[in-house]
Design a protein around this motif. Structure first.
Motif, mmCIF file in Angstrom:
data_model
loop_
_atom_site.group_PDB
_atom_site.id
_atom_site.type_symbol
_atom_site.label_atom_id
_atom_site.label_comp_id
_atom_site.label_asym_id
_atom_site.label_seq_id
_atom_site.Cartn_x
_atom_site.Cartn_y
_atom_site.Cartn_z
ATOM 1 N N GLN A 199 -2.437 -66.825 7.920
ATOM 2 C CA GLN A 199 -3.467 -66.950 6.883
ATOM 3 C C GLN A 199 -4.771 -67.466 7.480
ATOM 4 N N SER B 231 -6.418 -64.665 9.319
ATOM 5 C CA SER B 231 -6.936 -63.769 8.294
ATOM 6 C C SER B 231 -8.251 -64.268 7.708
ATOM 7 N N ASN C 236 -11.785 -62.445 7.834
ATOM 8 C CA ASN C 236 -12.504 -62.142 6.600
ATOM 9 C C ASN C 236 -13.866 -62.825 6.570
ATOM 10 N N LYS D 231 -9.931 -56.684 2.341
ATOM 11 C CA LYS D 231 -9.391 -58.027 2.519
ATOM 12 C C LYS D 231 -7.860 -57.976 2.591
ATOM 13 N N ILE E 141 -6.781 -56.616 5.935
ATOM 14 C CA ILE E 141 -6.968 -57.607 7.001
ATOM 15 C C ILE E 141 -5.867 -58.660 6.910
ATOM 16 N N ASP E 142 -5.586 -59.129 5.700
ATOM 17 C CA ASP E 142 -4.528 -60.125 5.524
ATOM 18 C C ASP E 142 -3.207 -59.619 6.078
ATOM 19 N N GLU F 79 -2.628 -57.202 8.238
ATOM 20 C CA GLU F 79 -2.685 -56.987 9.677
ATOM 21 C C GLU F 79 -2.575 -58.325 10.421
ATOM 22 N N MET F 80 -3.293 -59.331 9.937
ATOM 23 C CA MET F 80 -3.310 -60.607 10.648
ATOM 24 C C MET F 80 -2.009 -61.369 10.463
ATOM 25 N N GLU F 81 -1.456 -61.300 9.259
ATOM 26 C CA GLU F 81 -0.213 -62.020 9.054
ATOM 27 C C GLU F 81 0.903 -61.384 9.864
#
Ligand SMILES: Nc1ncnc2c1ncn2[C@@H]1O[C@H](COP(=O)(O)OP(=O)(O)O)[C@@H](O)[C@H]1O
Ligand SMILES: [Mg+2]
Lengths: 251, 484
Positions: free
Chosen positions: B446, B449, B453, B472, B475-476, B478-480
């Motif tokens: 998070q 992320s 963002n 958003k 991205i969340d 992908e990053m998580e």
């Protein structure tokens, strides 16, 4: 009623031992102050307790209500009720205070629970009023281009919103002029309650005139060398750290 | 060239039943596929016969077949551009790709008529709901052909044409032919030649003089089959003073072998017209995404590309604007996120060809782990022009030390009656920043992320709301997913 126990804690950075056997218990409702000169390991203690990955705990333990938190990730410790007001808060470009705190509040809610946005903003604004922060701060990126005083106020705002069980406040007074110091101290005093334990780190007695501690500990070279009540802070102020070095540190 | 083979695709994944109740198009839900029966399958590999097959299935006019066959020759003659681009291109095995797969049904005008499996796919991605809420029209392509195509009555009554390219070629051949292949000639590059040979699907849009389409037109590209190549061809014409926003979304499930997506998109903005073209792609990380996008802006016209590239194994995409008429404006806003095992090779081209033309490029890239992002820009302002301006800003964000970013801005500005500004920055998400956010209770994923963002926030807030929400979410996700 909660309790934070730091037990014979040893912390290293790389190969270098910084905290060298520190024991301290903070209970809900208490305010403890740790005083010590620069470089003695106060920030290291706070970050290690919060779980910073660069700080290795080589022995000892930290217990929250009897359970070791050392196996927990920093975010789990935070959600369990530990808050660190940083000496040098990080800047997070592009992430507004409102969005950041909203994510942090949301992170403390159960699966499927939805945050009530209206109630959230109402609470956020009331805490900002308490800290005399302009509402326009809500849309500013966290600490990005903030003055020293604004950063410290932003830390206290977060603490107020996240309602921790224990707050480690690292040099919250540094970089504050007298007006800002008053505002921050008033903010912290307003948060003092039977549900909150505070560990205040400072190397000046100045802050302790505003936030009066129940217990004072003097730290030197990674250890607590003397503990007492608030009068110890005054004694230290009067005699200076040379006194600690010559009188309190075992040869 | 057989008909009706059964195609093996992944079985629906767990969580299949989760209905898509969230708002916005949920491309995050893209990793699933259904087993399909394809009535038309051009088989594996690319020969003249493949092309004749595609053209005959589509019942195309002879000139199109000629166009395709000529393109095949050019595709074969052109070398891979590995002298400047990544060697990873050599791993594309053109003989293993399936170039055309379709169920052989006309695109449906209502969701009720769409075959169940395909409908389920788009329902899981949230398309029908999106359409009801805020879109002026939708085109949903499943593998090679559109499965659904509909434009709201109000928009159709204004004379707006919104069809897939195969239909448009049949229904509006003269209009199509007048503009087709003019902005991006077949031989522009190896992949534009490939697309010209085997193209299928994609959108055709014509907005008549002075018509301003108030809601976005949306196209959705879905790859369902393994080893498949999707080659849609989009042509958008905004007549004088017309305005439109077009949005495309793309997903594919994660297969074990690679998939190729190679589109060509041509935009024509006639005098005083405005086209805004938004891409939010979320390709699975085995997709080679090699796309050529360019627009021509006539006098006082404006073309704006908003290009968000998330996912894929390799993306090579440099949206461009040829500023052909006086006071034309071009803009590229690009966001690229390269995670482990991904290479985002993106950028922009601004070709100034008239006085007082202006262009603006803002490119933000994020590299995570072993991810690699490359910015390539071309800004060309010839000597004889006056009063031209370009502004280029490239910002890179690195998350962890192994990430890599390269910037190749090629700015050729001749003559001193023009002005150019170029700024570039590289920043890192530090361990301290992540720790700070974790200390507030956010997980590492998070926290990353949020940093990402935050980094793209100033761009995302310019997007229509539905798309910034979607960005958003991607991205969340992908990053998580990137935290070990
Ligand atoms: N990240 C670090 N890397 C190396 N040494 C460090 C780091 N942080 C602190 N130290 C060292 O640890 C010692 C204690 O520092 P610190 O905990 O910041 O002290 P204090 O907060 O009491 O001023 C100092 O000698 C300091 O130089
Ligand atoms: Mg310190």
């Amino acid at each position: 009623m909660s309790q934070l126990d730091i037990k014979d804690l040893h912390v290293s950075i790389g190969e270098k031992a910084i905290v060298k056997g520190l024991t301290l218990t903070v209970r809900s409702g208490e305010v403890h102050a740790i005083m010590g000169p620069n470089g003695t390991g106060k920030s290291t203690l706070a970050k290690a307790v919060a779980g910073h990955p660069s700080y290795t705990i080589t022995s000892g333990d930290v217990l929250l209500d009897g359970r070791s938190i050392l196996v927990m990730e920093p975010d789990e410790r935070a959600r369990a009720g530990l808050f660190l007001a940083f000496q040098y808060p990080s800047e997070i470009p592009g992430v507004s205070i409102a969005n950041f705190l909203r994510a942090a509040v949301q992170a403390r809610m159960g699966e499927g629970e939805e945050l009530d946005a209206a109630a959230y903003y109402k609470r956020l604004y009331s805490k900002m009023d308490l800290l005399k922060m302009d509402r326009k701060f809500t849309s500013r990126a966290i600490n990005d281009g903030f003055s020293g005083g604004e950063k410290k106020r932003c830390e206290i705002l977060q603490m107020a919103m996240l309602e921790p069980k224990f707050a480690l406040m690292d040099e919250t007074d540094s970089g504050l002029d007298i007006d800002a110091l008053r505002i921050v101290a008033d903010g912290v005093n307003a948060l003092r309650s039977t549900n909150l334990g505070v560990l205040m780190i400072t190397h000046y007695q100045r802050l302790l005139g505003y936030i009066v501690p129940d217990h004072v500990h003097v730290m030197w070279d990674g250890r607590i060398v003397k503990s007492g009540d608030k009068s110890l802070a005054l004694e230290l102020e009067a005699k200076g750290y040379d006194w600690v070095k010559t009188e309190l540190v075992p040869a | 060239m057989s008909q009706s083979p059964t195609t093996d695709t992944l079985p629906p994944t767990a969580g299949d039943a989760a209905a898509n109740a969230v708002q916005g198009i949920d491309q995050a839900a893209g990793n699933f596929s259904y087993k399909m029966d394809y009535a038309f399958d051009a088989g594996t590999g690319l020969t003249e016969d493949t092309i004749r097959y595609i053209s005959s299935v589509k019942k195309e006019a002879p000139w199109i077949l000629e166009f395709r066959l000529n393109a095949l020759k050019q595709f074969r003659a052109k070398p891979m551009p590995t002298h400047w681009a990544t060697k990873d291109l050599e791993n594309i095995n053109f003989d293993k790709i399936r170039y055309y797969l379709a169920q052989g049904q006309k695109p449906k005008r209502t969701w009720d008529e769409v075959p169940d499996d395909i409908k389920k796919t788009f329902e899981r991605l949230g398309i029908p709901e999106q359409e009801r809420k805020f879109l002026a029209g939708v085109e949903a392509q499943f593998d090679s052909e559109a499965a659904y195509s509909n434009v709201k009555d109000l928009v159709a009554k204004q004379g707006v044409i919104f069809l897939n390219s195969s239909e448009a070629l049949r229904e509006h051949p003269d209009l199509f032919r007048k503009f087709f292949g003019k902005v991006i000639p077949t031989g522009d590059n190896k992949f534009s030649a490939l697309n010209s040979a085997v193209f299928s699907g994609g959108s055709f849009i014509y907005v008549p003089k002075g018509v301003k389409v108030s809601h976005p037109l949306q196209a959705y590209f879905r790859i369902n089959a393994e080893n498949f190549g999707q080659f849609e061809r989009t042509l958008i014409i905004a007549d004088e003073g017309a305005e439109l926003t077009y949005m495309e979304g793309c997903t594919a499930p994660k297969f074990s072998t690679s998939t190729l997506h190679s589109a060509v998109v041509e935009l024509v903005a006639l005098k005083g017209a405005k086209i805004q073209y938004i891409t939010v792609q979320n390709w699975a990380n085995n997709v080679f995404n090699l796309v050529t996008k360019r627009g021509v802006a006539h006098e006082e016209a404006e073309i704006k590309w908003i290009d968000c590239n998330i996912g894929s194994r390799l993306t090579m995409k440099y949206p461009g604007v040829v500023l052909k008429g006086r006071k034309a404006r071009g803009e590229v806003i690009s966001i690229a996120l390269a995670n482990d095992g991904q290479h985002q090779d993106t950028g922009a081209k601004m070709i100034h060809a008239a006085d007082e033309t202006t262009s603006n490029i803002v490119a933000k890239s994020i590299s995570v782990g072993q991810g690699r992002s490359t910015y390539r820009g071309v800004v060309h302002i010839p000597k004889h022009l006056k009063g031209c301006k370009n502004n280029t800003e490239c910002d890179a964000l690195l998350i962890n030390t192994n990430s890599r970013t390269d910037t190749y801005p090629a700015i050729t500005v001749r003559g001193d009656a023009n002005s150019v500004q170029h700024e570039a920055s590289v920043s890192k998400v530090s361990e301290e920043q992540i720790f700070y956010m974790q200390q507030r209770g956010l997980t590492e994923g998070q926290a990353m992320s949020l940093s990402v963002n935050g980094f793209v926030n100033d761009l995302a807030t310019q997007f229509p709301m539905e798309y910034s929400v979607e960005l958003k979410r991607l991205i969340d996700l992908e990053m998580e997913g990137s935290v070990g």
